[in-house]
Scaffold this motif. Structure first.
Motif, PDB file in Angstrom:
ATOM      1  N   VAL A  82       9.294   1.272   4.037  1.00  0.00           N
ATOM      2  CA  VAL A  82       7.890   0.944   3.826  1.00  0.00           C
ATOM      3  C   VAL A  82       7.009   1.976   4.527  1.00  0.00           C
ATOM      4  O   VAL A  82       7.385   2.535   5.558  1.00  0.00           O
ATOM      5  CB  VAL A  82       7.569  -0.491   4.330  1.00  0.00           C
ATOM      6  N   TYR A  83       5.879   2.237   3.928  1.00  0.00           N
ATOM      7  CA  TYR A  83       4.852   3.118   4.493  1.00  0.00           C
ATOM      8  C   TYR A  83       3.531   2.361   4.487  1.00  0.00           C
ATOM      9  O   TYR A  83       3.308   1.502   3.634  1.00  0.00           O
ATOM     10  CB  TYR A  83       4.680   4.386   3.647  1.00  0.00           C
ATOM     11  N   HIS A  84       2.656   2.711   5.424  1.00  0.00           N
ATOM     12  CA  HIS A  84       1.284   2.205   5.391  1.00  0.00           C
ATOM     13  C   HIS A  84       0.428   3.344   4.860  1.00  0.00           C
ATOM     14  O   HIS A  84       0.547   4.470   5.315  1.00  0.00           O
ATOM     15  CB  HIS A  84       0.820   1.786   6.794  1.00  0.00           C
ATOM     16  N   VAL A  94       8.155   6.739  -8.122  1.00  0.00           N
ATOM     17  CA  VAL A  94       7.343   5.547  -8.333  1.00  0.00           C
ATOM     18  C   VAL A  94       6.947   4.980  -6.977  1.00  0.00           C
ATOM     19  O   VAL A  94       7.773   4.885  -6.064  1.00  0.00           O
ATOM     20  CB  VAL A  94       8.110   4.497  -9.156  1.00  0.00           C
ATOM     21  N   ASP A  95       5.703   4.631  -6.869  1.00  0.00           N
ATOM     22  CA  ASP A  95       5.124   4.008  -5.681  1.00  0.00           C
ATOM     23  C   ASP A  95       4.795   2.569  -6.066  1.00  0.00           C
ATOM     24  O   ASP A  95       3.961   2.340  -6.941  1.00  0.00           O
ATOM     25  CB  ASP A  95       3.876   4.815  -5.311  1.00  0.00           C
ATOM     26  N   LEU A  96       5.490   1.595  -5.463  1.00  0.00           N
ATOM     27  CA  LEU A  96       5.151   0.185  -5.643  1.00  0.00           C
ATOM     28  C   LEU A  96       4.386  -0.253  -4.399  1.00  0.00           C
ATOM     29  O   LEU A  96       4.906  -0.139  -3.282  1.00  0.00           O
ATOM     30  CB  LEU A  96       6.397  -0.682  -5.816  1.00  0.00           C
ATOM     31  N   ALA A  97       3.148  -0.716  -4.609  1.00  0.00           N
ATOM     32  CA  ALA A  97       2.243  -0.970  -3.501  1.00  0.00           C
ATOM     33  C   ALA A  97       1.745  -2.403  -3.479  1.00  0.00           C
ATOM     34  O   ALA A  97       1.606  -3.049  -4.519  1.00  0.00           O
ATOM     35  CB  ALA A  97       1.046  -0.024  -3.596  1.00  0.00           C
ATOM     36  N   LEU A  98       1.444  -2.865  -2.277  1.00  0.00           N
ATOM     37  CA  LEU A  98       0.848  -4.168  -2.043  1.00  0.00           C
ATOM     38  C   LEU A  98      -0.437  -3.947  -1.250  1.00  0.00           C
ATOM     39  O   LEU A  98      -0.424  -3.263  -0.224  1.00  0.00           O
ATOM     40  CB  LEU A  98       1.819  -5.041  -1.247  1.00  0.00           C
ATOM     41  N   PHE A  99      -1.535  -4.507  -1.733  1.00  0.00           N
ATOM     42  CA  PHE A  99      -2.821  -4.422  -1.037  1.00  0.00           C
ATOM     43  C   PHE A  99      -3.087  -5.765  -0.373  1.00  0.00           C
ATOM     44  O   PHE A  99      -3.007  -6.807  -1.017  1.00  0.00           O
ATOM     45  CB  PHE A  99      -3.935  -4.044  -2.020  1.00  0.00           C
ATOM     46  N   TYR A 100      -3.388  -5.730   0.933  1.00  0.00           N
ATOM     47  CA  TYR A 100      -3.443  -6.969   1.699  1.00  0.00           C
ATOM     48  C   TYR A 100      -4.815  -7.324   2.247  1.00  0.00           C
ATOM     49  O   TYR A 100      -4.986  -8.396   2.819  1.00  0.00           O
ATOM     50  CB  TYR A 100      -2.418  -6.932   2.834  1.00  0.00           C
ATOM     51  N   ARG A 131      -6.352   2.614   2.591  1.00  0.00           N
ATOM     52  CA  ARG A 131      -6.827   1.770   3.674  1.00  0.00           C
ATOM     53  C   ARG A 131      -5.911   0.602   3.978  1.00  0.00           C
ATOM     54  O   ARG A 131      -5.268   0.596   4.994  1.00  0.00           O
ATOM     55  CB  ARG A 131      -8.250   1.291   3.441  1.00  0.00           C
ATOM     56  N   ASN A 132      -5.880  -0.434   3.153  1.00  0.00           N
ATOM     57  CA  ASN A 132      -5.131  -1.657   3.455  1.00  0.00           C
ATOM     58  C   ASN A 132      -3.993  -1.838   2.460  1.00  0.00           C
ATOM     59  O   ASN A 132      -3.959  -2.789   1.692  1.00  0.00           O
ATOM     60  CB  ASN A 132      -6.069  -2.864   3.431  1.00  0.00           C
ATOM     61  N   ILE A 186      -7.907  -5.180  -4.986  1.00  0.00           N
ATOM     62  CA  ILE A 186      -8.357  -6.271  -4.139  1.00  0.00           C
ATOM     63  C   ILE A 186      -7.166  -6.867  -3.392  1.00  0.00           C
ATOM     64  O   ILE A 186      -6.007  -6.607  -3.745  1.00  0.00           O
ATOM     65  CB  ILE A 186      -9.087  -7.347  -4.970  1.00  0.00           C
ATOM     66  N   PRO A 187      -7.430  -7.676  -2.358  1.00  0.00           N
ATOM     67  CA  PRO A 187      -6.318  -8.296  -1.636  1.00  0.00           C
ATOM     68  C   PRO A 187      -5.413  -9.089  -2.578  1.00  0.00           C
ATOM     69  O   PRO A 187      -5.887  -9.865  -3.408  1.00  0.00           O
ATOM     70  CB  PRO A 187      -7.018  -9.231  -0.644  1.00  0.00           C
TER      71      PRO A 187
END
Length: 171
Positions: free
Chosen positions: A48-50, A114-120, A55-56, A80-81
């Motif tokens: 995992v990366y931040h 591929v970048d799978l991302a989660l915005f929190y 930003r979030n 959005i979150p």
């Protein structure tokens, strides 16, 4: 076609070392090709990366897994979150010094990543100083556990991501 709506599909997203997970619904009606590509490839996961730019956001980088990369369906530059996003990058783009993972990109030997991302959290903007706008495909929305995941993501930002993995599994 029967005219009946398809049943909803769900994925669990986890930060494995921290023992935290959340559940998301796939947005099959808005990003059907992306949802199908991700669903067929599950389980998926990796380091995992931040995010440095958005930003979030937390994300993992994976070798391309779709037989054909999905088109830019349900795009956004202001996630959005709770949004799950899919990005495709070239290894040369990720190999630039400003991104900070030259060795990972070089060792992959993949032309696409591929970048799978989660915005929190809110106030995200997908604008990269090197390349400009970076639209992502919104393919899922967190429906349970966003508060727990957001706390873990803040801890990841402060304490570090080393040794942590981000996983995606069918529910």
């Amino acid at each position: 076609m029967s005219g009946h709506p398809s049943p909803q599909r769900f994925v669990e997203i986890s930060l494995d070392k921290r023992g935290v997970s959340c559940t998301a619904v796939l947005l099959d009606d808005r990003a059907p090709l992306t949802c199908e590509a991700v669903w067929n490839a599950l389980p998926l996961g990796g380091d995992v990366y931040h995010a440095k730019y958005a930003r979030n956001e937390i994300y993992t980088l994976l070798p391309s897994f779709a037989s054909q990369e999905p088109p830019l369906e349900n795009p956004t530059v202001t996630p959005i979150p709770g949004d799950l996003c899919y990005f495709t990058f070239t290894d040369t783009l990720l190999g630039t010094a400003s991104h900070g993972y030259q060795t990972e990109a070089a060792h992959r030997g993949e032309s696409r990543v591929v970048d799978l991302a989660l915005f929190y959290e809110r106030n995200n903007l997908l604008l990269n100083g090197d390349t400009g706008w970076v639209p992502g495909i919104v393919w899922g929305a967190i429906v349970d556990g966003l508060d727990r995941m957001a706390d873990a993501c803040q801890d990841l930002w402060r304490a570090g991501a080393r040794g942590e993995t981000l996983g995606f599994r069918r529910v």
